[in-house]
Enzyme design. Sequence first.
Site, mmCIF file in Angstrom:
data_model
loop_
_atom_site.group_PDB
_atom_site.id
_atom_site.type_symbol
_atom_site.label_atom_id
_atom_site.label_comp_id
_atom_site.label_asym_id
_atom_site.label_seq_id
_atom_site.Cartn_x
_atom_site.Cartn_y
_atom_site.Cartn_z
ATOM 1 N N ASP A 149 0.840 -1.201 0.000
ATOM 2 C CA ASP A 149 0.000 0.000 0.000
ATOM 3 C C ASP A 149 0.878 1.254 0.000
ATOM 4 O O ASP A 149 0.620 2.218 -0.720
ATOM 5 C CB ASP A 149 -0.908 -0.001 1.240
ATOM 6 C CG ASP A 149 -1.662 -1.312 1.372
ATOM 7 O OD1 ASP A 149 -2.379 -1.674 0.439
ATOM 8 O OD2 ASP A 149 -1.498 -1.997 2.406
ATOM 9 N N HIS A 169 -4.577 -3.204 6.536
ATOM 10 C CA HIS A 169 -4.389 -3.513 5.118
ATOM 11 C C HIS A 169 -5.744 -3.952 4.568
ATOM 12 O O HIS A 169 -6.041 -5.135 4.479
ATOM 13 C CB HIS A 169 -3.344 -4.619 4.932
ATOM 14 C CG HIS A 169 -3.332 -5.144 3.519
ATOM 15 N ND1 HIS A 169 -2.894 -4.400 2.466
ATOM 16 C CD2 HIS A 169 -3.732 -6.323 3.003
ATOM 17 C CE1 HIS A 169 -3.024 -5.105 1.345
ATOM 18 N NE2 HIS A 169 -3.536 -6.274 1.645
#
Length: 325
Positions: free
Chosen positions: A159, A187
């Site tokens: 990410d 996440h």
Amino acid sequence: AKAPVRVAVTGAAGQISYSLLFRIASGEMLGKDQPVILQLLEITPALEALKGVAMELEDCAFPLVQGVVQSDDPNVAFKDADYCLLVGARPRGPGMERKDLLAANAAIFSVQGKAINDHASRDVKVLVVGNPANTNALIAYRNAPDLKPGQFTAMTRLDHNRAIAQLAEKTGTHSTDVEGMIIWGNHSATQYPDVHHTTVAGKKATDLVEQDWLTSTFIPNVQQRGAAIIKARGLSSAASAANAAIEHMRDWALGTNGKIVSMGIHSDGSYGIAEGLIYSFPVTCENGQYTIVQGLDVNDFSRDLMSKTEKELGEERDGVAHLLP
Ligand code: NDP
């Protein structure tokens, strides 16, 4: 020459591992001078496929590889492990509800946490990639009472890297010009990619892009990038996930030289985040330890998004609470 270290990888016959193992073996994770023994775990039905992967590793004749162990027994795969990369997880099947997914993974990560507790090196560093990664890491550390919770981490580096790439593209710069990117939280689609402390070629990111672009384009694009890859490729991202796992472990083990990266780690209450959750924070790494970057200003916009993703992690924890010791 250095003594070999033991690197355990689960889900070793899967897509991410197919990229990951070869890069660990070539020295990209722990250094070109660090020999490794690979200890590969798979579920019993995947052992034949795992054998094929081990044959390919053999055929690379990697100078750094001192051994390859294949097993369906966590007690074998985690024996004396210095690094554990927990990639294998139960994917969501048709008609499977979120609570079923959490329960299936709770079973896997309880067993693995216990096996790591009982058999791994006392200094083991654990990275959970398999989803729901943060909560799987929480389950694992709760089953490893003889180790420190801080030894268990979850991957938000993909990410982080995605956010850097999006900002570099928007500002017409290179990814290496972007510093101080932060992913906060889970996440998942509630993660908060935060550019308030980010610079691009030395300039404040918030002076280079509009708030509206952040809210309506940047944040959702980073949150939804995994789905966009699946749509384009017909498969989930694998090579970029493996790359992120390599960078997470490399930075933790070898240091970041002051550079800020994002890691899902055991919350110590910093920034008011509930203690004990596995939450992604900005960290720097040195001498094999990570340290949360402290003292950053958090405005109302950021606080709201940090709290939303914290709330989701609290709900995931509560959803597995009855399965935890
Ligand atoms: P992948 O190797 O593609 O993915 C493995 C895990 O990583 C999934 O949980 C996946 O989540 C997760 N993941 C995290 N970040 C990302 C990302 N950015 N992009 C894609 N995935 C991400 O799965 P495969 O099915 O190919 O392989 C899994 C292997 O694990 C199988 O071989 C299976 O047999 C094995 N397995 C092993 C276990 C064990 O060793 N005990 C236990 C369970 C499974 P998501 O599903 O959300 O994409």
